[in-house]
Design a protein around this motif. Sequence first.
Motif, PDB file in Angstrom:
ATOM      1  N   PRO A  72     -79.737  38.847 -96.015  1.00 56.01           N
ATOM      2  CA  PRO A  72     -78.989  38.223 -94.919  1.00 56.01           C
ATOM      3  C   PRO A  72     -78.793  39.200 -93.768  1.00 56.01           C
ATOM      4  N   VAL A  73     -78.781  38.660 -92.559  1.00 57.45           N
ATOM      5  CA  VAL A  73     -78.540  39.438 -91.339  1.00 57.45           C
ATOM      6  C   VAL A  73     -77.421  38.721 -90.584  1.00 57.45           C
ATOM      7  N   SER A  74     -76.543  39.483 -89.979  1.00 62.62           N
ATOM      8  CA  SER A  74     -75.389  38.932 -89.266  1.00 62.62           C
ATOM      9  C   SER A  74     -75.814  38.101 -88.047  1.00 62.62           C
ATOM     10  N   ASP A  75     -74.951  37.192 -87.629  1.00 59.32           N
ATOM     11  CA  ASP A  75     -75.186  36.463 -86.378  1.00 59.32           C
ATOM     12  C   ASP A  75     -74.565  37.204 -85.189  1.00 59.32           C
ATOM     13  N   GLU A  76     -74.061  38.409 -85.453  1.00 60.33           N
ATOM     14  CA  GLU A  76     -73.526  39.259 -84.393  1.00 60.33           C
ATOM     15  C   GLU A  76     -74.327  40.546 -84.314  1.00 60.33           C
ATOM     16  N   GLY A  77     -74.368  41.105 -83.117  1.00 60.24           N
ATOM     17  CA  GLY A  77     -75.094  42.353 -82.942  1.00 60.24           C
ATOM     18  C   GLY A  77     -74.806  42.952 -81.584  1.00 60.24           C
ATOM     19  N   GLY A  78     -75.715  43.823 -81.141  1.00 63.24           N
ATOM     20  CA  GLY A  78     -75.526  44.510 -79.872  1.00 63.24           C
ATOM     21  C   GLY A  78     -76.745  44.381 -78.975  1.00 63.24           C
ATOM     22  N   ILE A  79     -76.502  44.494 -77.675  1.00 65.55           N
ATOM     23  CA  ILE A  79     -77.570  44.401 -76.678  1.00 65.55           C
ATOM     24  C   ILE A  79     -78.296  45.740 -76.590  1.00 65.55           C
ATOM     25  N   ILE A  80     -79.609  45.701 -76.743  1.00 60.55           N
ATOM     26  CA  ILE A  80     -80.457  46.893 -76.606  1.00 60.55           C
ATOM     27  C   ILE A  80     -80.815  47.104 -75.137  1.00 60.55           C
ATOM     28  N   THR A  81     -81.222  46.017 -74.491  1.00 56.73           N
ATOM     29  CA  THR A  81     -81.518  46.026 -73.065  1.00 56.73           C
ATOM     30  C   THR A  81     -81.432  44.593 -72.563  1.00 56.73           C
ATOM     31  N   TYR A  82     -81.390  44.389 -71.271  1.00 48.90           N
ATOM     32  CA  TYR A  82     -81.209  43.030 -70.755  1.00 48.90           C
ATOM     33  C   TYR A  82     -81.714  42.932 -69.326  1.00 48.90           C
ATOM     34  N   GLY A 103     -79.352  34.954 -68.209  1.00 52.44           N
ATOM     35  CA  GLY A 103     -79.387  36.273 -68.819  1.00 52.44           C
ATOM     36  C   GLY A 103     -80.356  36.271 -69.980  1.00 52.44           C
ATOM     37  N   TYR A 104     -81.031  37.394 -70.166  1.00 50.43           N
ATOM     38  CA  TYR A 104     -82.046  37.509 -71.214  1.00 50.43           C
ATOM     39  C   TYR A 104     -81.935  38.919 -71.780  1.00 50.43           C
ATOM     40  N   ALA A 105     -81.924  39.027 -73.108  1.00 47.88           N
ATOM     41  CA  ALA A 105     -81.660  40.349 -73.683  1.00 47.88           C
ATOM     42  C   ALA A 105     -82.456  40.587 -74.957  1.00 47.88           C
ATOM     43  N   ALA A 106     -82.684  41.862 -75.239  1.00 45.83           N
ATOM     44  CA  ALA A 106     -83.149  42.310 -76.550  1.00 45.83           C
ATOM     45  C   ALA A 106     -81.889  42.577 -77.362  1.00 45.83           C
ATOM     46  N   ILE A 107     -81.786  41.912 -78.508  1.00 44.20           N
ATOM     47  CA  ILE A 107     -80.559  41.953 -79.306  1.00 44.20           C
ATOM     48  C   ILE A 107     -80.877  42.422 -80.714  1.00 44.20           C
ATOM     49  N   LYS A 108     -80.162  43.445 -81.166  1.00 41.21           N
ATOM     50  CA  LYS A 108     -80.314  43.924 -82.547  1.00 41.21           C
ATOM     51  C   LYS A 108     -79.107  43.446 -83.334  1.00 41.21           C
ATOM     52  N   LEU A 109     -79.358  42.514 -84.257  1.00 44.60           N
ATOM     53  CA  LEU A 109     -78.274  41.968 -85.068  1.00 44.60           C
ATOM     54  C   LEU A 109     -77.878  42.968 -86.146  1.00 44.60           C
ATOM     55  N   ASP A 110     -76.609  42.936 -86.536  1.00 46.99           N
ATOM     56  CA  ASP A 110     -76.119  43.842 -87.583  1.00 46.99           C
ATOM     57  C   ASP A 110     -76.873  43.560 -88.889  1.00 46.99           C
ATOM     58  N   TYR A 115     -85.333  43.975 -83.206  1.00 46.06           N
ATOM     59  CA  TYR A 115     -84.553  43.152 -82.286  1.00 46.06           C
ATOM     60  C   TYR A 115     -85.290  41.863 -81.976  1.00 46.06           C
ATOM     61  N   LEU A 116     -84.557  40.897 -81.437  1.00 44.06           N
ATOM     62  CA  LEU A 116     -85.179  39.679 -80.937  1.00 44.06           C
ATOM     63  C   LEU A 116     -84.784  39.500 -79.479  1.00 44.06           C
ATOM     64  N   VAL A 130     -75.559  47.541 -71.829  1.00 44.92           N
ATOM     65  CA  VAL A 130     -76.247  47.927 -73.057  1.00 44.92           C
ATOM     66  C   VAL A 130     -75.193  48.310 -74.085  1.00 44.92           C
ATOM     67  N   GLY A 131     -75.343  47.803 -75.286  1.00 48.12           N
ATOM     68  CA  GLY A 131     -74.396  48.096 -76.356  1.00 48.12           C
ATOM     69  C   GLY A 131     -73.320  47.039 -76.521  1.00 48.12           C
ATOM     70  N   ALA A 132     -73.185  46.123 -75.543  1.00 42.16           N
ATOM     71  CA  ALA A 132     -72.156  45.080 -75.639  1.00 42.16           C
ATOM     72  C   ALA A 132     -72.411  44.204 -76.870  1.00 42.16           C
ATOM     73  N   ARG A 133     -71.324  43.780 -77.505  1.00 42.60           N
ATOM     74  CA  ARG A 133     -71.420  42.940 -78.695  1.00 42.60           C
ATOM     75  C   ARG A 133     -71.668  41.485 -78.296  1.00 42.60           C
ATOM     76  N   VAL A 134     -72.506  40.830 -79.079  1.00 42.71           N
ATOM     77  CA  VAL A 134     -72.839  39.418 -78.837  1.00 42.71           C
ATOM     78  C   VAL A 134     -72.825  38.661 -80.158  1.00 42.71           C
ATOM     79  N   LYS A 135     -72.690  37.338 -80.053  1.00 40.07           N
ATOM     80  CA  LYS A 135     -72.698  36.466 -81.227  1.00 40.07           C
ATOM     81  C   LYS A 135     -73.532  35.232 -80.909  1.00 40.07           C
ATOM     82  N   ALA A 136     -74.338  34.800 -81.879  1.00 35.05           N
ATOM     83  CA  ALA A 136     -75.199  33.632 -81.672  1.00 35.05           C
ATOM     84  C   ALA A 136     -74.378  32.358 -81.578  1.00 35.05           C
ATOM     85  N   VAL A 137     -74.756  31.506 -80.629  1.00 36.91           N
ATOM     86  CA  VAL A 137     -74.186  30.162 -80.510  1.00 36.91           C
ATOM     87  C   VAL A 137     -75.342  29.188 -80.727  1.00 36.91           C
TER      88      VAL A 137
END
Length: 158
Positions: A72-82, A103-110, A115-116, A130-137
């Motif tokens: 399993p991988v979290s639905d939360e992670g951090g922005i790598i670049t955007y 907005g469009y970003a490379a996101i590494k989920l916990d 990244y995706l 960069v580094g801001a926390r995000v959560k999938a909707v």
Amino acid sequence: MNEEKKQLITVESGEAEQPFRWSAGIYGSKFLTELRDNKRFVGIRCPRCGKVYMPPRRVCGPCFVELTELVPVSDEGGIITYTVVSFGFVDPATGKQKPVPYGYAAIKLDGADTYLLHFLDETDPAKIRVGARVKAVFEEERTGSMLDIRYFQLLERP
Ligand SMILES: [Zn+2]
């Protein structure tokens, strides 16, 4: 360039139906099924180096070993670049003009080491970092596609 190559052109299909399909593969299907049915992310761990690929794939390239351990991988992670896309274009996924800006970003989920790329819910570059926390909707109606994720919501803004 020879005469034959000068005559080659590329034809865009626009909104025309695409006369082909392709398989997402055994793990790609598992990944998309989990998104659609359970709003969950799955990755796959390499038994040799421990790297978790998300979305999952069959082989770890550097180790050249087959991967079988879904994790399993979290639905939360951090922005790598955007970036914030402001230049209109025809979206190849729909054949229609993509509304801008977005907005469009490379996101590494916990829990993942890869990244995706996906959309953000923010279009003001001053509010993204960069580094801001995000959560999938997720979309209410899901079909088994990456677009089952509506966007990633910023959990923190300056
Ligand atoms: Zn490996």
